[in-house]
Structures are given as C-alpha cells and as structure tokens.
Design a protein around this motif. Structure first.
Motif, PDB file in Angstrom:
ATOM      1  N   UNK B  87       0.825  -1.198   0.000  1.00 16.65           N
ATOM      2  CA  UNK B  87       0.000   0.000   0.000  1.00 16.65           C
ATOM      3  C   UNK B  87       0.865   1.255   0.000  1.00 16.65           C
ATOM      4  N   UNK B  88       1.965   1.188  -0.738  1.00 17.42           N
ATOM      5  CA  UNK B  88       2.840   2.363  -0.801  1.00 17.42           C
ATOM      6  C   UNK B  88       2.245   3.383  -1.756  1.00 17.42           C
ATOM      7  N   UNK B  89       2.705   4.621  -1.610  1.00 21.20           N
ATOM      8  CA  UNK B  89       2.184   5.716  -2.426  1.00 21.20           C
ATOM      9  C   UNK B  89       3.026   5.811  -3.700  1.00 21.20           C
ATOM     10  N   UNK B  90       2.456   5.338  -4.803  1.00 23.44           N
ATOM     11  CA  UNK B  90       3.218   5.262  -6.058  1.00 23.44           C
ATOM     12  C   UNK B  90       3.566   6.617  -6.658  1.00 23.44           C
ATOM     13  N   UNK B  91       2.869   7.657  -6.228  1.00 24.12           N
ATOM     14  CA  UNK B  91       3.159   8.981  -6.774  1.00 24.12           C
ATOM     15  C   UNK B  91       4.377   9.608  -6.109  1.00 24.12           C
ATOM     16  N   UNK B  92       4.822   9.010  -5.008  1.00 24.16           N
ATOM     17  CA  UNK B  92       5.895   9.630  -4.226  1.00 24.16           C
ATOM     18  C   UNK B  92       7.168   8.787  -4.245  1.00 24.16           C
TER      19      UNK B  92
END
Lengths: 255, 305
Positions: B87-92
């Motif tokens: 559930x990592x933030x792919x935009x960051x």
C-alpha cells in the motif's frame, strides 16, 4: 463524526504528489472551459449582439469559471479518489494511522476544492487576457471564496458517487447524465429568463444554477435581489452533502 | 509476562459471513505471536480488529488496556502495521512516502528526518532514497513497508503475511529485521501461511480454521504433541494400506492417507526407520516432523476453497 486537524495531513500528501502533475493538470483543466469561451464566446458571440449592455463573452465568463471549478473538483473526487481507494489502496494505509476515515475523506474533498480553485483561477487569468475582468479587487477575492464553496459542494457530491462506485464506468453515469446536462440548464451559456416556466423551476434544483448566479453578480458587481437566497442554497446543500459524503465513504472504507 | 492484548469471545461478521467465530486469546508484552491458517481462516480479520481498522462485531478486545475501536487514535499511534498488500504511495519517492507517513503520526519534521534516515538504513534502502516506488523490486517494497511501520516507534507491530512473494534472500533479510525488533522489546503479531516463517519467528502460535482457533502453543510443543518427531511418507497404492498399517503398528503413533501417499507419524523414529529398511519399500521419504505437518493434519490436506 471524527474530524480533526489531520485533514491537513491528507491535503499535504496530495500536494506532494501534485507537484509531479502540475503541468498536465493545468492543461487538462483549461482545455474544456477554454474551448467553451472560444467557440461560444467569440464564435457565437459575434452573432449575439449585446447582452445587457455588454458582450456575450462578458456574460459567459463567470458561468464558465464556476463550471470549471465544478468539473475539476468533481473529477478529482471521482477518479482521483477512486484510484487512491481501489487501485493504490492509500486509504487502507491511512486508516491504520491516527488519521480517521473522516479526516481522509474530508482531506480529499478539500483537495478537490483546491484543484477547483486552481482551475477557476487559471480561467480567470485567461478571461483577463481576453479582456474580461472582475469589476474590482474585492470582487476577485469574493470569487476566490465562492470557488472554494463551489469546490467543496461538487467535491462532496462526487465523493457520494464514489462511495457507491463499483468501477470506473459507473462515473460516466454521473458525468454524462448529471454534470454535462447541468452545464446547459444552469444559465452558463444563456440567461434562464426566456426558458419556459417548468424549465426555470427545474433549474432551481440544480446547484450550479445558484453558483452561476452568484458568480455573475460578484463578477460584475451588480447584486440583484434574491442573491442571498442563491448563496444560502449553496451553503445549505453543501453542509448536507459534505456530511453525507463522509458518512457514506466511511461506510465503504470500514468493513 | 503481562498481557498487552486480551480477546474474549471475539466475533467478526461481514454480513452473513462469520470470519472470526468467538475466539479468545492473550498476547504477552514483548512476545512474538503467530496466527496461522489457510486463506480465509480469519487471521487477517483478527489482526485488523487488533489494529483498529475493522470494528469488533461482538466479544471484547483490549489492547494495552484500551478497547480496540476504529476511532481509537491512541492505539493507532502505538501500533505499526506491515500490511499484506503493498500500500505504498506510487506517486511519491521512498523518502516522500516516509515523510508523508510521519506527518500522519504527527511526528515533528526534524525528528521525522532523523528517524527516516535510521529506518532507511535499517532496511538497506539508502541507495533508493529518491527513487519512485515503481522503480523498486517487490523485496524492496516490502522492506519499505517495514521502515514505514517503524516511523512511530511502535510498541506493537502487526505483520500480515510480510514475506509473501519474496525470494529467499529478501525473506531472510525481513526475518532478521523482525527478530531484531523483537529483541528490542517490541510485541510482534504475525500472520503467515509459511510454516517455516512461523517456526523462525514465533514464540507462540495459534492455528485458525474457519474462524476458530484449533490449537494454541509453542511451535515445537505443537509438533511434538500432534505429530511426534518424525514422519514417513510412503507412496503405495491404497489397496495395500491395511497390510502396511498392520505391519507398522507399534512403530507409529498415527497414520493418514492423502491422495497417493500414506503418512506415518511417530515419536521415536529409530525403530520405524529399521522396520522400513526391513520392508524395503520403494518411494519412501523419512524426515523430521515440521509445523507444516501439524497445520495440514489440523486443517486438512486437501485443497481449501
């Protein structure tokens, strides 16, 4: 209801990711309203003559401005939120932190409103370049305030749709059957007073009608009677849909 | 050891589906406790209630003396979660993921920077600090999830199948990190389907099946009690079962036929081994008993769907 200052943390997250998409989103949020201004405003305006002593473009700009706020805020809270919820699973990780479901959803609505504000502001700059400006500085400031209200209203409405959406296709119902028709029935492109009675009454049920009326008044500095009612409709509806959006999204997020 | 988590008659229902069916357990402070079970046995639902993202349907669940509840920010603040899904933030970037998350926990910026530097080092991602998530391998993503779970200096860490889909190197690195955390006194709750993982990490486990706890105890004790020390797997046609079972009676503590194989369990493998050599059977495997045998014996060896 479990809201806290952590709304700001969620907003901050969106701002961090936004910096990579600023240019493409500028283009995307400008294209459609700009298209309206050029085709209707300049193209059709040439045949329209004067509108209450002003050009058709002057009539058109305030409505297109709030419409662009509406569209940006809506798309952010439809597609943007859906991607974060289903594809990226960001809400799952958020909920395991002290950020509550309500904080997360409200943060995204605030973000949608901000995106609306950015689009509306860009629109205002474009209109200024085309020679149509708000009547005074206070009127510019009031327009900013109005854009925030309109953004929260349509962001919350979109969030309600998202809370029911099984997939992306579901959003087409809302955008094609509600948002796009609303553009044509809310007095954006032509005044409502020549519509038949039933259509006038119908238009009163569309939130955009009230937003357009307020925007046009603020833009021109001419405040007709009944404007307070328009504003109260916006604020009243906004309160209800914002609350409903938080409730419904929480129901979807917490199983 | 004082209990940090106490569950009593805990039930979780999703509509008509009962995911957790009245379980009771206690987890001690500083313990590594494992929930084992086949898919859908209720272990993920149980840990979701513990870390307050899923409401308790009935029964009671307290964590650090407080009732677990979805709006309990105090508990969320002291818990670190390593989720099953990435559930990592792919935009960051890696660093931005951690900065944003430390904000969610109200960690002051200066303190956050120190912790992030430490944690990135701890999970060996220094070289990837400014990479986007899409540029990481699955193993790196899982390690980053660990770093993220540690930002709030949690007293309790919940690892929901933390090594799914990893190669052996990455898996061993994660096990080492989890053991290090445990050595620092953190309470660790693990759900897993890898029995080796449970044996490597857990002080105590429960085996769940269909929302209930079937068995609870130390991994080594469970193996000893349920299976014995050794297992003989013999691939023979089913018609010969009766004869062979009669021949090996007295040497084994139990037997089971699954598909093409007859399993014999025994406490003392020495005599059984002699007997097997004497019988000179083909297709025979003789090996130490593992937690996997316990698991399969209790939850059934056929596919669960």
């Amino acid at each position: 209801m479990n809201l806290s200052y952590r709304i700001g943390h969620v907003f901050f997250r969106n701002l961090m990711s936004y910096k990579r998409f600023v240019v493409p989103t500028f283009i995307a949020s400008l294209i459609q309203p700009l298209f309206y201004l050029v085709t209707f405003g300049i193209g059709m305006g040439a045949y329209m003559g004067q509108f209450g002593g002003k050009s058709y473009l002057d009539f058109l700009v305030p409505g297109v401005l709030v419409s662009s706020v509406m569209l940006s805020a809506s798309f952010e809270c439809l597609y943007g939120t859906f991607i974060k919820m289903i594809h990226e699973k960001l809400y799952d990780s958020l909920l395991a932190t002290p950020v509550s479901a309500e904080d997360a959803v409200a943060g995204d609505i605030a973000w949608g409103a901000f995106r609306g504000l950015v689009s509306g502001t860009l629109m205002m700059l474009v209109a200024m370049v085309m020679g149509v400006s708000p009547v005074s500085i206070p009127s510019v400031l009031l327009l900013f305030v109005l854009m925030v209200f309109v953004g929260i209203l349509f962001g919350s409405l979109a969030m309600i749709v998202t809370s029911f959406a099984p997939n992306f296709d579901f959003f087409s119902y809302y955008t094609e059957l509600i948002l796009t028709p609303m553009l044509f029935f809310s007095g954006v492109f032509f005044p409502l007073d020549r519509f038949p009675g039933w259509m006038k009454s119908f238009a009163q049920f569309l939130p955009l009608t009230h937003a357009v009326a307020v925007a046009r008044a603020v833009f021109s500095g001419v405040y007709p009677r009944g404007l307070v009612a328009n504003f109260l409709v916006i604020v009243g509806l906004e309160t209800v849909v914002f609350w409903a959006a938080l409730k419904l999204m929480k129901r979807r997020l917490i199983k | 050891m004082s209990a940090i988590i106490t569950a009593k008659d805990l039930v979780k229902k999703y509509g008509d589906l009962t995911a957790v069916d009245g379980i009771s357990f206690e987890i001690g402070e500083g313990e590594c406790f494992g929930f084992l079970g086949p898919n859908g046995a209720g272990q993920t639902s149980t840990v979701k209630m513990i870390h307050c993202v899923s409401p308790v349907t009935s029964g009671s669940l307290t964590v650090a003396g407080l009732p677990a509840h979805i709006d309990n920010r105090v508990l969320k603040k002291m818990t670190g979660v390593i989720p099953q899904e990435i559930t990592l933030d792919n935009d960051l970037t890696v660093y931005e993921n951690l900065i944003v998350f430390s904000k969610f926990f109200d960690i002051p910026r200066r303190e956050a920077k120190v912790r992030i530097a430490d944690h990135i080092k701890f999970v060996e991602l220094e070289a990837k600090r400014n990479s986007r998530i899409s540029q990481l391998s699955t193993g790196m993503k899982r390690r980053l999830l660990i770093a993220r779970a540690l930002l709030n200096n949690p007293r309790l860490i919940i690892a929901d199948e933390p090594t799914t889909g990893l190669d052996p190197q990455a898996r061993h690195l994660i096990w080492q990190r989890l053991r290090q955390l445990k050595a620092q006194g953190v309470t660790l709750i693990l759900t897993t389907q890898y029995m080796e993982e449970a044996q490597q990490l857990c002080d105590r486990i429960v085996i769940m099946y269909q929302g209930k706890i079937l068995k609870e105890g130390l991994p080594s004790r469970l193996i000893e009690d349920e299976i014995g020390r050794e297992v003989a797997e013999i691939r023979i046609p089913a018609e010969e079962d009766a004869k062979l079972i009669a021949q090996l009676e007295g040497f084994s503590s139990g037997h089971e036929r699954v598909g093409d194989t007859l399993f014999f369990y025994c406490k003392d493998g020495h005599n059984l081994r002699h007997k097997l050599v004497e019988l000179d059977l083909p297709n025979t495997v003789h090996r130490p008993a593992t937690l996997e045998d316990v698991f399969l014996k209790l939850t059934g060896r056929s596919l669960i769907e």
